[in-house]
Design an enzyme around this catalytic site. Structure first.
Site, PDB file in Angstrom:
ATOM      1  NE  ARG A 159      19.612  13.873  13.567  1.00 42.11           N
ATOM      2  CZ  ARG A 159      18.705  12.886  13.585  1.00 42.11           C
ATOM      3  NH1 ARG A 159      18.253  12.439  14.754  1.00 42.11           N
ATOM      4  NH2 ARG A 159      18.252  12.346  12.464  1.00 42.11           N
ATOM      5  CE  LYS A 183      17.885  16.819  11.980  1.00 39.15           C
ATOM      6  NZ  LYS A 183      18.302  16.964  10.575  1.00 39.15           N
ATOM      7  CG  HIS A 252      27.414  15.439  10.930  1.00 38.91           C
ATOM      8  ND1 HIS A 252      26.215  14.833  11.240  1.00 38.91           N
ATOM      9  CD2 HIS A 252      27.580  15.287   9.595  1.00 38.91           C
ATOM     10  CE1 HIS A 252      25.678  14.345  10.131  1.00 38.91           C
ATOM     11  NE2 HIS A 252      26.484  14.601   9.125  1.00 38.91           N
ATOM     12  NE  ARG A 255      23.480  11.738  12.734  1.00 36.10           N
ATOM     13  CZ  ARG A 255      22.429  11.013  13.126  1.00 36.10           C
ATOM     14  NH1 ARG A 255      22.455  10.365  14.274  1.00 36.10           N
ATOM     15  NH2 ARG A 255      21.351  10.921  12.364  1.00 36.10           N
ATOM     16  CG  HIS A 278      18.728   8.970   8.891  1.00 42.28           C
ATOM     17  ND1 HIS A 278      19.891   8.539   8.282  1.00 42.28           N
ATOM     18  CD2 HIS A 278      19.055  10.107   9.548  1.00 42.28           C
ATOM     19  CE1 HIS A 278      20.865   9.389   8.555  1.00 42.28           C
ATOM     20  NE2 HIS A 278      20.379  10.339   9.323  1.00 42.28           N
ATOM     21  CE1 TYR A 287      25.653  11.029   8.852  1.00 44.61           C
ATOM     22  CE2 TYR A 287      23.628  10.739   7.609  1.00 44.61           C
ATOM     23  CZ  TYR A 287      24.377  11.436   8.522  1.00 44.61           C
ATOM     24  OH  TYR A 287      23.845  12.545   9.119  1.00 44.61           O
TER      25      TYR A 287
END
Length: 320
Positions: A159, A183, A252, A255, A278, A287
């Site tokens: 990211r 995250k 992105h 990514r 994730h 994705y």
């Protein structure tokens, strides 16, 4: 229950007023105990301030009907489905916390679900486009830095905030690895590809021209400070223009290209999930739309009823 006054919040109308004490306590919990970012906590605060302004009385007076009314008002005001989903998600998170803290007997938002927003997929880069976006080796310090950033983004699926948050100590070029803080402060270690490793070594050789010995950031500006998100976005957009991609290149997209190309080659969705960081496999699946032509080729080459017959077999079976 009548909460005491708390630090000021901003109402839906934009005016300052004392923030509800329970809301402030929940935001403190998100920041101090769950370690969420300032931006995430601020977003929760705006949604919960809007919720608190939408009804009178204490929190025990909040019920699903009130929540539905507030959400419907947001829809009538033109809020997009994603914004309404976020509002209800904040209400659910607050409700769970309030139940644990004994402020509520049950969460009025637990069973509520907002409109499902469409999750737009980033426009995919094919392998040739991704390769053309990578800068060629250069003697210029700026080009060396930009090439290292591009290669690392595509090589490791980072990211934007993960890239700009990297320190020198996070990089293990000998082992071909980089340690990333994602995250929710979840840490993961991902591989660094051969081309990215070479570009990083090239950048590290000239990095001291810009950065002092005390600067920990891997990527720095000409002034020797940690490179910011906006600066990276501008540099990638310029690289995309130079490559003639026709559409804006942003982190992105690289990514997404990383995830799509890796999945096309491996078919291992779980591995891609781990590499992307994730928590939920469903997030990874957005994705993983594969090019139909690629799927057709796989099918034609693998399925026993789809395999093309050899010339000899075709003739034998046709009776010619």
């Amino acid at each position: 229950m009548t909460p005491a006054a708390a630090p000021p919040g901003r109402t839906a109308g934009g005016s300052e007023q004392p923030r509800d004490a329970a809301v402030q306590a929940f935001l403190d919990h998100l920041r101090d105990e769950r370690g969420l970012s300032v931006h995430t906590v601020s977003a929760y605060g705006r949604d919960l301030d809007r919720l608190r302004a939408g009804f009178t009385g204490g929190w025990e007076d909040l019920d699903p009907a009130v929540l539905r009314r507030i959400a419907a008002g947001l829809a009538r005001a033109g809020r997009n489905p994603r914004s309404i989903q976020r509002f209800l998600s904040a209400a659910r998170s607050f409700g769970r916390w309030a139940v644990r803290e004994g402020l509520l007997e049950s969460s009025p938002a637990a069973a509520l679900r907002g409109p499902r927003p469409r999750r737009p997929l980033p426009r995919a880069l094919d392998v040739d486009q991704a390769s053309s976006a990578m800068l060629q080796p250069s003697e210029r310090t700026l080009d060396r830095r930009d090439r290292a950033m591009l290669e690392l983004l595509y090589s490791s699926g980072l990211r934007l905030s993960e890239l700009t948050g990297l320190d020198l100590g996070h990089l293990d070029l000998a082992g071909g690895l980089v340690r990333v803080l994602g995250k929710g402060r979840r840490e993961r270690t991902v591989p660094v590809g051969r081309m990215a490793g070479a570009a990083l070594r090239d950048w590290l050789a000239v990095r001291p021209e810009w950065a002092g010995a005390a600067e920990p950031a891997l990527f720095v500006s000409r002034r020797g400070r940690r490179l910011g998100n906006r600066a990276v976005q501008r540099r990638l957009a310029l690289a995309g223009q130079r490559a003639g991609l026709g559409e804006r290149l942003h982190p992105h997209r690289l990514r997404h290209a990383f995830a799509s190309h890796l999945l096309e080659s491996s078919g291992d969705l779980r591995a891609v999930q781990e590499l992307l960081g994730h928590a939920d496999l469903a997030t990874t699946q957005i994705y993983t739309h594969l090019d139909f032509q690629h799927l057709a080729q796989v099918y034609d080459g693998a399925h026993p009823r789809a395999r093309r017959k050899t010339q000899g077999n075709a003739g034998a079976q046709s009776g010619d």
